[in-house]
Design an enzyme around this catalytic site. Structure first.
Site, PDB file in Angstrom:
ATOM      1  N   ALA A 180       0.764  -1.242   0.000  1.00  0.00           N
ATOM      2  CA  ALA A 180       0.000   0.000   0.000  1.00  0.00           C
ATOM      3  C   ALA A 180       0.797   1.297   0.000  1.00  0.00           C
ATOM      4  O   ALA A 180       0.264   2.336  -0.386  1.00  0.00           O
ATOM      5  CB  ALA A 180      -0.955   0.010   1.207  1.00  0.00           C
ATOM      6  N   GLY A 236       0.360   5.151  -0.214  1.00  0.00           N
ATOM      7  CA  GLY A 236      -1.035   5.300   0.159  1.00  0.00           C
ATOM      8  C   GLY A 236      -1.978   5.780  -0.922  1.00  0.00           C
ATOM      9  O   GLY A 236      -3.157   6.002  -0.650  1.00  0.00           O
ATOM     10  N   ARG A 250       8.545   2.658   4.794  1.00  0.00           N
ATOM     11  CA  ARG A 250       7.448   3.052   3.916  1.00  0.00           C
ATOM     12  C   ARG A 250       6.103   2.897   4.622  1.00  0.00           C
ATOM     13  O   ARG A 250       5.159   3.652   4.360  1.00  0.00           O
ATOM     14  CB  ARG A 250       7.496   2.233   2.627  1.00  0.00           C
ATOM     15  N   CYS A 308       3.257   0.006 -12.409  1.00  0.00           N
ATOM     16  CA  CYS A 308       3.619   1.215 -13.142  1.00  0.00           C
ATOM     17  C   CYS A 308       4.768   0.904 -14.098  1.00  0.00           C
ATOM     18  O   CYS A 308       5.730   1.651 -14.212  1.00  0.00           O
ATOM     19  CB  CYS A 308       3.987   2.353 -12.183  1.00  0.00           C
TER      20      CYS A 308
END
Length: 430
Positions: A110, A113, A138, A231
């Site tokens: 996650a 966020g 993180r 991504c």
């Protein structure tokens, strides 16, 4: 920008006649965008008085807007949690999750966020959201963003996927796997991604993604949805990864997928695939083990009677270190390292209750009986941690300090002085 030769060769082979347009997209600056946090402010109110000029609305996320402001994270409205800064093509996840059943949601990878906060806005405070991040540093950033945006129905965990899979067999209605990847869509935004790219890294990422997806499959309830995203543009990590997953898991079907490439959209690129687990049924889990402390609860409610217009309802747990949390309804026993559980109310040291920053920023102005508003200059000074003079007409005691009608944090008024309780690690610098 010098891109890896092997990456370029692979993309030319894959794209064919589209390749020159793809290559030309790297001559443009990276796109910037924000997503309005509708848990704290309506779109109408945000558009009525934006902190800086806004560009066009993002096609695939009605809360998202393109921006040109390079320092959008330094504005007071950002500290107040009114918006989240996110690469525009990453917001495409919302297209896939908006219609999904979301009583029990896990965001497995996650941090920082973006996906969690987007789905939380879709959930509108209902159901349970567990936001997990395996990396401890993180996970801390993730927890801060969940807090800043005032998300009340979320637990932030710091665990490996295999740990969670043991605790939550066939439990979640929706699982999001925004997988760690080779980051080919981040080359403009994060130049270090270029230095880290290699065919070996692509293969390592694909192997890691395979394992994460298999653990996610075990945790998804029958009839539930699994949203996979990256991504990157690598076939091994995107379409190929999904084909391999479906060959291993006959109980899943592909609902749809989409690959956003930077020469076709106003964004850096993303891949999303929505899978559905066939069948019906869901396993339960033990409820969160609330630790009740009558004296601590009494102290909190006495504070809340003066601080709030309506006292928060729900189960309160007091941890061994004295931290107190309002446990979201239906929260299961987690069984792993947990950084945040619902809303942190404050701390009980055995004698005195001290409110938490998270509690203040989870409220709206109309829920605060004691709200001290600041103008722009004073709000900036407050965010830097300064002590401020205040009107003597305000009575002594704790208050929510706000800008416009949005709480920023806590202060304590003592004889005409507003003592600053904004957390040091979150303060505005410069």
């Amino acid at each position: 920008m010098k891109l890896p030769e092997e990456f370029l060769r692979r993309m030319e082979q894959r794209l064919g006649e589209e390749y020159p347009a793809f290559l030309q997209s790297y001559e443009k600056p990276p796109y910037r965008a924000l997503r309005v946090n509708t848990l704290k402010i309506s779109l109408e109110d945000f558009f009525r008085e934006p902190p800086f000029p806004l560009g066009a609305q993002i096609d695939w996320e009605y809360r998202g807007m393109y921006i040109d402001e390079p320092k959008a994270g330094a504005y007071i409205e950002h500290f107040a949690g009114l918006y989240y800064l996110q690469e525009p093509s990453a917001m495409t996840v919302g297209e896939f999750t908006d219609g999904c059943k979301k009583e029990r949601v896990l965001d497995l990878c996650a941090a920082p966020g973006g996906k969690s906060t987007q789905i939380a806005a879709q959930m509108e405070g209902e159901g349970i959201l567990i936001s997990n991040e395996i990396d401890a540093g993180r996970a801390k950033i993730l927890s801060q963003n969940i807090e800043r945006l005032g998300i009340r129905n979320c637990a932030v965990t710091n665990a490996a996927p295999e740990q969670l899979a043991k605790n939550f067999p066939e439990y979640f209605d929706l699982i999001v796997v925004d997988a760690p990847c080779s980051g080919e869509g981040m080359f403009k935004k994060e130049p270090e991604a270029i230095a880290h790219w290699s065919l070996q890294n692509v293969a390592l990422c694909a192997a890691r993604q395979r394992d994460i997806l298999d653990y996610a499959a075990r945790m998804l309830a029958q009839g539930g949805s699994l949203l996979y995203s990256t991504c990157t543009f690598s076939e091994e990590e995107d379409e190929g990864q999904i084909r391999a997953f479906l060959s291993r898991h006959g109980e899943f079907a592909l609902e749809g997928d989409e690959k956003l490439l930077p020469h076709k959209i106003n964004g850096e690129g993303h891949y999303c695939a929505l899978l559905v687990k066939n069948g019906g049924g869901q396993r339960g889990a033990k409820p969160y083990p609330v630790k009740k402390n009558a004296r601590a609860n009494k102290a909190f409610y006495e504070f809340a009677e003066e601080f709030c217009t309506s006292v928060p309802q729900g189960e309160i747990t007091t941890l061994d270190d004295g931290r107190m949390y309002l446990v979201p309804a239906g929260m299961p026993a987690l069984g792993v390292r947990t950084l945040r559980l619902g809303v942190e109310l404050g701390e009980w040291d055995g004698k005195i209750f001290r409110p938490a920053h998270a509690f203040a920023v989870s409220l709206k102005k109309e829920q605060c009986r004691r709200f001290y508003p600041l103008g722009k200059e004073l709000a900036q000074r407050y965010l830097r941690g300064e002590t401020l003079a205040c009107s003597p007409s305000f009575e002594n005691g704790w208050c929510a300090v706000g800008y416009r009608s949005y709480p920023l944090g806590l202060g304590k008024i003592v004889n005409g002085t507003l003592k600053n309780h904004y957390p040091k690690g979150l303060r505005l610098r410069g």
